[in-house]
Write an enzyme that holds these catalytic residues in place. Structure first.
Site, PDB file in Angstrom:
ATOM      1  N   THR A 215     -42.123 -15.882 -27.082  1.00 50.10           N
ATOM      2  CA  THR A 215     -41.271 -17.016 -26.803  1.00 50.10           C
ATOM      3  C   THR A 215     -42.224 -18.030 -26.209  1.00 50.10           C
ATOM      4  O   THR A 215     -43.308 -17.667 -25.774  1.00 50.10           O
ATOM      5  CB  THR A 215     -40.210 -16.556 -25.780  1.00 50.10           C
ATOM      6  OG1 THR A 215     -39.448 -15.494 -26.350  1.00 50.10           O
ATOM      7  CG2 THR A 215     -39.276 -17.649 -25.320  1.00 50.10           C
TER       8      THR A 215
ATOM      9  N   THR B 146     -37.972 -19.586 -29.222  1.00 50.14           N
ATOM     10  CA  THR B 146     -38.517 -18.267 -29.500  1.00 50.14           C
ATOM     11  C   THR B 146     -38.347 -17.835 -30.942  1.00 50.14           C
ATOM     12  O   THR B 146     -37.411 -18.283 -31.622  1.00 50.14           O
ATOM     13  CB  THR B 146     -37.808 -17.221 -28.585  1.00 50.14           C
ATOM     14  OG1 THR B 146     -38.409 -15.950 -28.777  1.00 50.14           O
ATOM     15  CG2 THR B 146     -36.319 -17.136 -28.853  1.00 50.14           C
ATOM     16  N   LEU B 147     -39.263 -16.947 -31.360  1.00 47.32           N
ATOM     17  CA  LEU B 147     -39.096 -16.173 -32.595  1.00 47.32           C
ATOM     18  C   LEU B 147     -38.744 -14.742 -32.236  1.00 47.32           C
ATOM     19  O   LEU B 147     -38.645 -13.885 -33.104  1.00 47.32           O
ATOM     20  CB  LEU B 147     -40.391 -16.186 -33.404  1.00 47.32           C
ATOM     21  CG  LEU B 147     -40.750 -17.514 -34.084  1.00 47.32           C
ATOM     22  CD1 LEU B 147     -42.211 -17.530 -34.491  1.00 47.32           C
ATOM     23  CD2 LEU B 147     -39.853 -17.740 -35.297  1.00 47.32           C
ATOM     24  N   ASN B 148     -38.605 -14.437 -30.963  1.00 43.90           N
ATOM     25  CA  ASN B 148     -38.471 -13.117 -30.361  1.00 43.90           C
ATOM     26  C   ASN B 148     -39.834 -12.422 -30.365  1.00 43.90           C
ATOM     27  O   ASN B 148     -40.655 -12.687 -29.508  1.00 43.90           O
ATOM     28  CB  ASN B 148     -37.392 -12.274 -31.027  1.00 43.90           C
ATOM     29  CG  ASN B 148     -37.013 -11.098 -30.144  1.00 43.90           C
ATOM     30  OD1 ASN B 148     -37.143 -11.185 -28.924  1.00 43.90           O
ATOM     31  ND2 ASN B 148     -36.583  -9.998 -30.724  1.00 43.90           N
TER      32      ASN B 148
ATOM     33  N   GLU C 287     -34.656 -12.223 -34.038  1.00 47.36           N
ATOM     34  CA  GLU C 287     -33.796 -12.310 -32.848  1.00 47.36           C
ATOM     35  C   GLU C 287     -32.677 -11.282 -32.855  1.00 47.36           C
ATOM     36  O   GLU C 287     -32.062 -11.012 -31.819  1.00 47.36           O
ATOM     37  CB  GLU C 287     -33.199 -13.717 -32.759  1.00 47.36           C
ATOM     38  CG  GLU C 287     -33.109 -14.268 -31.361  1.00 47.36           C
ATOM     39  CD  GLU C 287     -34.473 -14.534 -30.763  1.00 47.36           C
ATOM     40  OE1 GLU C 287     -34.790 -13.903 -29.745  1.00 47.36           O
ATOM     41  OE2 GLU C 287     -35.237 -15.354 -31.310  1.00 47.36           O
TER      42      GLU C 287
ATOM     43  N   SER D  77     -29.627 -13.608 -24.510  1.00 49.02           N
ATOM     44  CA  SER D  77     -31.010 -14.003 -24.229  1.00 49.02           C
ATOM     45  C   SER D  77     -31.285 -13.891 -22.735  1.00 49.02           C
ATOM     46  O   SER D  77     -30.362 -13.741 -21.927  1.00 49.02           O
ATOM     47  CB  SER D  77     -31.193 -15.457 -24.664  1.00 49.02           C
ATOM     48  OG  SER D  77     -32.435 -15.965 -24.252  1.00 49.02           O
ATOM     49  N   SER D  78     -32.550 -13.978 -22.372  1.00 50.08           N
ATOM     50  CA  SER D  78     -32.940 -14.100 -20.960  1.00 50.08           C
ATOM     51  C   SER D  78     -33.614 -15.434 -20.686  1.00 50.08           C
ATOM     52  O   SER D  78     -34.084 -15.675 -19.562  1.00 50.08           O
ATOM     53  CB  SER D  78     -33.918 -12.987 -20.569  1.00 50.08           C
ATOM     54  OG  SER D  78     -33.284 -11.737 -20.656  1.00 50.08           O
TER      55      SER D  78
ATOM     56  N   SER E 117     -39.011 -12.572 -22.360  1.00 51.45           N
ATOM     57  CA  SER E 117     -37.805 -11.750 -22.506  1.00 51.45           C
ATOM     58  C   SER E 117     -37.211 -11.411 -21.151  1.00 51.45           C
ATOM     59  O   SER E 117     -37.016 -12.301 -20.337  1.00 51.45           O
ATOM     60  CB  SER E 117     -38.105 -10.489 -23.315  1.00 51.45           C
ATOM     61  OG  SER E 117     -38.145 -10.826 -24.676  1.00 51.45           O
TER      62      SER E 117
HETATM   63  N1  GLY Z   1     -35.925 -13.254 -27.365  1.00 46.80           N
HETATM   64  C1  GLY Z   1     -36.133 -13.397 -25.970  1.00 46.80           C
HETATM   65  C2  GLY Z   1     -34.909 -13.948 -25.266  1.00 46.80           C
HETATM   66  O1  GLY Z   1     -34.135 -14.649 -25.879  1.00 46.80           O
HETATM   67  O2  GLY Z   1     -34.703 -13.679 -24.103  1.00 46.80           O
END
Ligand code: GLY
Length: 584
Positions: free
Chosen positions: A393, A411-413, A432, A464-465, A486
């Site tokens: 991210t 993000t792309l994760n 994601e 998400s975080s 994350s």
């Molecule tokens: N993919 C990380 C988040 O959205 O927290």
């Protein structure tokens, strides 16, 4: 890669520009004297007086800092700069910067806070058990690598909506730097080759990643002609081109027979303006990400519980054993609530108010004890049965001289997402879908678990975080902050904010200080980072107190700007290759 010879029917788009259509509608309304809501293209804000000495950015690479410089020099504001940075990072920081992923943007514009959710959504054909085999077991890697890991991307509509609503420059102007980097290329540095090499191993033989990225080698000038064409189409036809034009065709073709994203999913995708989550803390107003992120709530819970526990924290040395022990107990409670109550607010009514309520958090803080034995007492979610995340991210922070700010995390994760590149489009797609609970009780790649509120369902956004955050003081921007990581995102932001305000550190020191991470599971585990490992006496004492220590690759890449009076002070995390720059 082979491509299908037939496709879902094309939507009637692309023969005209959406922006031109809106402009024409507004001109018609003005001429006819009738009232219609003003077209976004005409709703640009008038240029107010400068209130800061300079504009500033804290960004994850030097190319995006150069982009910001050009945009500010052209008269652009914080949103113009943010959108131009996001498109540039999609070219020069391709493991996380993206047009095939999604994210969140917290904006402070003309004295008011806004929040834009451009998170990916599950495709309409997605099902709760789509990552399980016929015995009900998770198929390893399926939600992480390849076509079925891909959610409907939100970045382009997010950037389009933000720029149309708040930008001062023309849409084409903000895309120009990215198009130039894609066309003329940029110099690859060793860190990017390393990220490529690590990711390429997990994609080998499974995706078309190497067809596009095998030349991503240190020292090479890396050009992306197909991506340049995609960005040029988006620049000419507007953001909806990605969802309804030729780019949509290319995505659907890439998915055909392998993935679930359809033309209808793309047509239906719209970024959503939401109320940001806000709270008063320590004389500041925190403005951060609401659900579908757990980030803003988690950050506020941590800051408020720590403030409630002031007597217990008084006199404790930063990152000493008793300090880490108290923070870990706070984190247990935050992650217990996260797994129980948080998901897509359009599917579940997330009890945001209750979760950040002062009385509730005081009661939760009261459970935190200096002499608690790690892991001895199970930590449950705090609201009872009221209701049934090495990610890649990236974050950047922007302020302009008019006092506006953007805090953006997208993000792309995983690094380079699912490893699937859109043939002909030249961009990677996210993975994601792994942020959903792919099987209740099973941890995802970040080790976090969840329940029904975050299972896969058609159109749902995965929890998400991410926590792009702005702190206001007396209704003016005081801090713009965020990070990738994350489930480490809000715990990292919390530590930097605490370093700044509770320990009065300068921004560079607040970023450089040791960080650790703890979450509900695995129990009793304190994660340390390579940048400042937990070693020696501290390690021995933590283990003697009952904690297990575990190394992790990463504890954030925080980009912040502190505004002190009229002076913006950007700082980039020494863990990454970010740049803080001021533009007078
Ligand atoms: N993919 C990380 C988040 O959205 O927290």
């Amino acid at each position: 890669m082979s491509v299908p010879t037939h496709d879902a029917p094309r939507a009637p788009f692309a023969s005209f520009s959406f922006a031109r259509m809106l402009t024409a509608a507004a001109v018609f309304a003005a001429l006819s004297g009738s009232f219609v809501a003003p077209a976004p293209a005409l709703a640009k804000t008038a240029t107010p007086k400068a209130v800061l000495d300079a504009s500033a950015v804290a960004v994850p690479d030097r190319y995006s800092a150069d982009t910001a410089q050009q945009i500010f020099a052209a008269g652009g504001n914080a949103v113009d700069a943010a959108v131009a940075i996001a498109f540039t990072l999609a070219v020069t920081y391709p493991d996380a910067g993206n047009i095939g992923g999604g994210g969140f943007m917290t904006v402070f514009m003309d004295g008011k806070p806004y929040f834009l959710d451009y998170r990916e959504r599950a495709p309409q054909q997605a099902t709760r058990d789509m990552y399980l085999d016929d015995k009900g077991s998770l198929v390893p890697g399926m939600s992480l690598v390849g076509h079925r890991a891909v959610g409907v991307p939100g970045t382009v509509d997010g950037m389009w909506q933000a720029q149309q609503r708040f930008g001062k420059l023309k849409w084409k102007q903000v895309l120009a730097p990215a198009i130039r980097y894609a066309t003329e290329g940029f110099q690859v540095e060793p860190w990017l080759q390393k990220r490529h090499d690590d990711a390429a191993k997990s994609f080998a033989g499974k995706t078309n990643f190497d067809v596009y990225f095998s030349n991503l080698k240190a020292g090479v000038t890396f050009r992306q002609p197909e991506l340049a064409q995609t960005l040029t189409r988006i620049a000419s036809d507007g953001g909806r081109e990605f969802y309804e034009g030729r780019t949509a065709d290319l995505i659907v073709r890439q998915m055909y027979g392998h993935g679930l994203v359809t033309r209808q999913d793309l047509i239906q995708y719209k970024a959503v303006w939401r109320q940001p989550v806000t709270a008063e803390w320590n004389g500041y107003r925190i403005v951060s990400a609401p659900p579908p992120s757990s980030g803003g709530i988690g950050l506020i819970q941590m800051l408020k519980m720590k403030a409630d526990l002031k007597p217990a924290f008084d006199g404790l040395e930063l990152n000493s054993v008793p300090y880490i022990h108290l923070i870990a107990q706070i984190e247990d409670r935050v992650f217990a609530d996260r797994q129980q109550y948080m998901g897509d607010p359009d599917s579940y009514k997330v009890p945001v108010g209750k979760l950040i309520d002062d009385a509730y958090l005081a009661q939760r803080a009261d459970e935190v004890k200096p002499d608690a034995v790690p892991g001895a007492t199970p930590v449950n979610p705090g609201l009872g049965d009221a209701m049934p995340e090495k990610a890649q991210t990236t974050h950047f922070s922007v302020v302009d001289k008019w006092g506006n700010a953007v805090s953006n995390t997208y993000t792309l994760n995983g690094p380079f997402g699912a490893g699937v590149v859109v043939d002909g489009g030249g961009f990677v797609l996210n993975d994601e879908m792994d942020d959903f609970v792919t099987k209740p009780g099973e941890p995802n790649q970040s080790g976090v678990t969840g329940n029904e509120v975050n299972t896969v369902a058609p159109g749902r956004r995965p929890l998400s975080s991410m926590a792009p955050t702005i702190l206001l003081k007396d209704d003016k921007v005081s801090l713009v902050i965020g990070t990738p990581g994350s489930s480490r995102i809000f715990t990292s932001i919390f530590q930097v904010i605490t370093n700044l305000y509770d320990f009065n550190m300068a921004p560079a020191d607040a970023l450089a200080a040791m960080r650790f991470h703890h979450q509900l599971l695995p129990q009793k585990t304190i994660y340390w980072e390579p940048y400042q490992p937990i070693t020696g006496e501290l390690a021995e004492q933590l283990q003697a107190s009952g904690y297990t220590l575990a190394g992790q690759q990463f504890n954030g890449d925080v980009q912040l700007i502190r505004v002190d009076g009229a002076n913006p002070e950007p700082a980039a995390d020494p863990r990454g290759v970010g740049v803080g720059r001021v533009f007078h």
